[in-house]
Design a protein around this motif. Structure first.
Motif, short mmCIF file in Angstrom:
data_model
loop_
_atom_site.label_atom_id
_atom_site.label_comp_id
_atom_site.label_asym_id
_atom_site.label_seq_id
_atom_site.Cartn_x
_atom_site.Cartn_y
_atom_site.Cartn_z
N VAL A 41 0.86 -1.18 0.00
CA VAL A 41 0.00 0.00 0.00
C VAL A 41 0.90 1.23 0.00
O VAL A 41 1.86 1.30 0.77
N LEU A 42 0.61 2.20 -0.84
CA LEU A 42 1.35 3.46 -0.88
C LEU A 42 0.50 4.52 -0.19
O LEU A 42 -0.66 4.73 -0.58
N VAL A 43 1.05 5.14 0.85
CA VAL A 43 0.30 6.14 1.61
C VAL A 43 1.06 7.45 1.68
O VAL A 43 2.28 7.49 1.55
N GLY A 72 7.10 0.39 7.09
CA GLY A 72 7.28 0.77 5.70
C GLY A 72 8.59 1.42 5.34
O GLY A 72 9.46 1.62 6.17
N GLN A 73 8.68 1.73 4.06
CA GLN A 73 9.86 2.38 3.48
C GLN A 73 9.45 3.72 2.90
O GLN A 73 8.46 3.81 2.16
N GLU A 74 10.19 4.77 3.24
CA GLU A 74 9.91 6.08 2.68
C GLU A 74 10.34 6.11 1.22
O GLU A 74 11.43 5.67 0.88
N VAL A 75 9.46 6.63 0.37
CA VAL A 75 9.74 6.80 -1.05
C VAL A 75 9.35 8.24 -1.38
O VAL A 75 8.18 8.54 -1.59
N VAL A 122 5.03 6.77 1.80
CA VAL A 122 5.53 5.58 2.49
C VAL A 122 4.91 4.35 1.84
O VAL A 122 3.70 4.30 1.62
N LEU A 123 5.73 3.37 1.54
CA LEU A 123 5.29 2.10 0.96
C LEU A 123 5.34 1.05 2.05
O LEU A 123 6.37 0.83 2.67
N LEU A 124 4.18 0.42 2.34
CA LEU A 124 4.12 -0.58 3.41
C LEU A 124 3.19 -1.71 3.03
O LEU A 124 2.41 -1.61 2.10
N ARG A 125 3.30 -2.80 3.77
CA ARG A 125 2.43 -3.96 3.53
C ARG A 125 1.03 -3.69 4.09
O ARG A 125 0.88 -2.90 5.03
N GLU A 126 0.05 -4.34 3.53
CA GLU A 126 -1.34 -4.15 3.98
C GLU A 126 -1.47 -4.47 5.47
O GLU A 126 -2.24 -3.82 6.18
#
Length: 79
Positions: free
Chosen positions: A10-12, A61-64, A68-72
């Protein structure tokens, strides 16, 4: 650059925290949950939709860039 999450990612975009009263001293914990808006979801994501407001752990998550890109599984709740 457009990011499209794969699998169950998920991208938030993190939302700013609510302002605090000047009389209240708050010690911020890095483990506290933070509000975020879902920008995009991977094809295997079932419970979260793009555009939803959610609570996520600050440590997940990982900052992009500014997102932030993280798992559901790292989404704690929908608001």
């Amino acid at each position: 650059m457009t990011l499209l999450p794969l699998q169950n990612y998920v991208l938030v975009e993190l939302l700013p925290e609510a302002p605090r009263s000047a009389l209240l001293v708050v010690i911020s914990s890095p483990a506290r949950a933070q509000r975020a808006k879902v920008v995009a979801v991977g094809p295997e994501v079932k419970d979260v939709k793009a555009g939803a407001e959610v609570l996520v752990s600050r440590l997940a998550g990982q900052e992009v860039g500014d997102k932030v890109l993280l798992r559901e599984e790292s989404v704690l709740a929908t608001l």
